[in-house]
Design a protein around this motif. Structure first.
Motif, PDB file in Angstrom:
ATOM      1  N   HIS A   9       2.666  10.534  -2.354  1.00  0.00           N
ATOM      2  CA  HIS A   9       2.700  11.034  -1.105  1.00  0.00           C
ATOM      3  C   HIS A   9       3.638  12.501  -1.280  1.00  0.00           C
ATOM      4  N   LEU A  10       4.628  12.307  -1.767  1.00  0.00           N
ATOM      5  CA  LEU A  10       5.690  13.421  -1.754  1.00  0.00           C
ATOM      6  C   LEU A  10       4.951  14.309  -2.897  1.00  0.00           C
ATOM      7  N   ARG A  11       4.078  14.069  -3.987  1.00  0.00           N
ATOM      8  CA  ARG A  11       3.586  14.952  -4.817  1.00  0.00           C
ATOM      9  C   ARG A  11       2.733  15.685  -4.103  1.00  0.00           C
ATOM     10  N   GLN A  12       1.710  15.175  -3.288  1.00  0.00           N
ATOM     11  CA  GLN A  12       0.675  15.652  -2.498  1.00  0.00           C
ATOM     12  C   GLN A  12       1.275  16.712  -1.441  1.00  0.00           C
ATOM     13  N   ALA A  35       3.727  17.297   6.315  1.00  0.00           N
ATOM     14  CA  ALA A  35       4.425  16.306   7.099  1.00  0.00           C
ATOM     15  C   ALA A  35       3.988  15.271   7.147  1.00  0.00           C
ATOM     16  N   ALA A  36       2.560  15.063   7.272  1.00  0.00           N
ATOM     17  CA  ALA A  36       1.789  13.912   7.323  1.00  0.00           C
ATOM     18  C   ALA A  36       2.146  13.075   5.872  1.00  0.00           C
ATOM     19  N   TYR A  37       2.082  13.815   4.776  1.00  0.00           N
ATOM     20  CA  TYR A  37       2.220  13.465   3.367  1.00  0.00           C
ATOM     21  C   TYR A  37       3.861  12.814   3.270  1.00  0.00           C
ATOM     22  N   VAL A  38       4.708  13.546   3.913  1.00  0.00           N
ATOM     23  CA  VAL A  38       6.311  13.169   3.704  1.00  0.00           C
ATOM     24  C   VAL A  38       6.379  11.843   4.923  1.00  0.00           C
ATOM     25  N   GLU A  39       5.406  11.670   5.885  1.00  0.00           N
ATOM     26  CA  GLU A  39       5.824  10.821   6.854  1.00  0.00           C
ATOM     27  C   GLU A  39       5.261   9.452   6.075  1.00  0.00           C
ATOM     28  N   ALA A  40       4.109   9.512   5.327  1.00  0.00           N
ATOM     29  CA  ALA A  40       3.275   8.406   4.684  1.00  0.00           C
ATOM     30  C   ALA A  40       4.529   8.107   3.633  1.00  0.00           C
ATOM     31  N   ALA A  41       5.137   8.670   2.921  1.00  0.00           N
ATOM     32  CA  ALA A  41       6.015   8.481   1.780  1.00  0.00           C
ATOM     33  C   ALA A  41       7.295   7.693   2.582  1.00  0.00           C
ATOM     34  N   HIS A  42       7.587   8.201   3.560  1.00  0.00           N
ATOM     35  CA  HIS A  42       8.803   7.455   4.350  1.00  0.00           C
ATOM     36  C   HIS A  42       8.181   6.262   4.782  1.00  0.00           C
ATOM     37  N   THR A  43       7.209   6.016   5.133  1.00  0.00           N
ATOM     38  CA  THR A  43       6.686   4.735   5.382  1.00  0.00           C
ATOM     39  C   THR A  43       6.513   3.529   4.232  1.00  0.00           C
ATOM     40  N   HIS A  44       6.080   4.195   3.292  1.00  0.00           N
ATOM     41  CA  HIS A  44       6.134   3.197   1.882  1.00  0.00           C
ATOM     42  C   HIS A  44       7.571   2.985   1.576  1.00  0.00           C
ATOM     43  N   ALA A  45       8.381   3.707   1.576  1.00  0.00           N
ATOM     44  CA  ALA A  45       9.822   3.763   1.219  1.00  0.00           C
ATOM     45  C   ALA A  45      10.614   2.694   2.002  1.00  0.00           C
ATOM     46  N   GLN A  46      10.160   2.725   3.340  1.00  0.00           N
ATOM     47  CA  GLN A  46      10.702   1.590   4.296  1.00  0.00           C
ATOM     48  C   GLN A  46      10.132   0.335   3.946  1.00  0.00           C
ATOM     49  N   GLU A  47       8.754   0.310   3.532  1.00  0.00           N
ATOM     50  CA  GLU A  47       8.117  -0.963   3.292  1.00  0.00           C
ATOM     51  C   GLU A  47       8.552  -1.439   2.124  1.00  0.00           C
ATOM     52  N   ALA A  48       8.871  -0.745   1.028  1.00  0.00           N
ATOM     53  CA  ALA A  48       9.733  -1.021  -0.337  1.00  0.00           C
ATOM     54  C   ALA A  48      10.986  -1.965   0.021  1.00  0.00           C
ATOM     55  N   SER A  49      11.650  -1.205   0.749  1.00  0.00           N
ATOM     56  CA  SER A  49      12.747  -1.612   1.026  1.00  0.00           C
ATOM     57  C   SER A  49      12.976  -3.165   1.708  1.00  0.00           C
ATOM     58  N   ILE A  50      11.953  -3.354   2.643  1.00  0.00           N
ATOM     59  CA  ILE A  50      11.865  -4.186   3.320  1.00  0.00           C
ATOM     60  C   ILE A  50      11.200  -5.443   2.572  1.00  0.00           C
ATOM     61  N   THR A  51      10.514  -5.318   1.567  1.00  0.00           N
ATOM     62  CA  THR A  51       9.914  -6.226   0.790  1.00  0.00           C
ATOM     63  C   THR A  51      10.831  -6.509  -0.548  1.00  0.00           C
TER      64      THR A  51
END
Length: 53
Positions: A9-12, A35-51
């Motif tokens: 998403h950051l590359r996008q 901004a939507a791509y950055v938000e998606a990247a942020h969401t994935h980063a949060q999910e990765a931190s949680i898991t």
């Protein structure tokens, strides 16, 4: 896996913001898309931190 999605998403977002043929009328839409791509990247980063706790 979420980190790979985050990087994707950051590359996008980067590709979206560095397009050479974006005119003024498309500028707002381009910014919103990036901004939507950055938000998606942020969401994935949060999910990765949680898991990975």
């Amino acid at each position: 896996m979420p980190y790979r999605h985050c990087a994707h998403h950051l590359r996008q977002a980067n590709r979206t913001l560095t397009q050479q043929d974006v005119d003024a009328a498309e500028d707002r839409a381009t910014t919103d898309l990036a901004a939507a791509y950055v938000e998606a990247a942020h969401t994935h980063a949060q999910e990765a931190s949680i898991t990975n706790v």
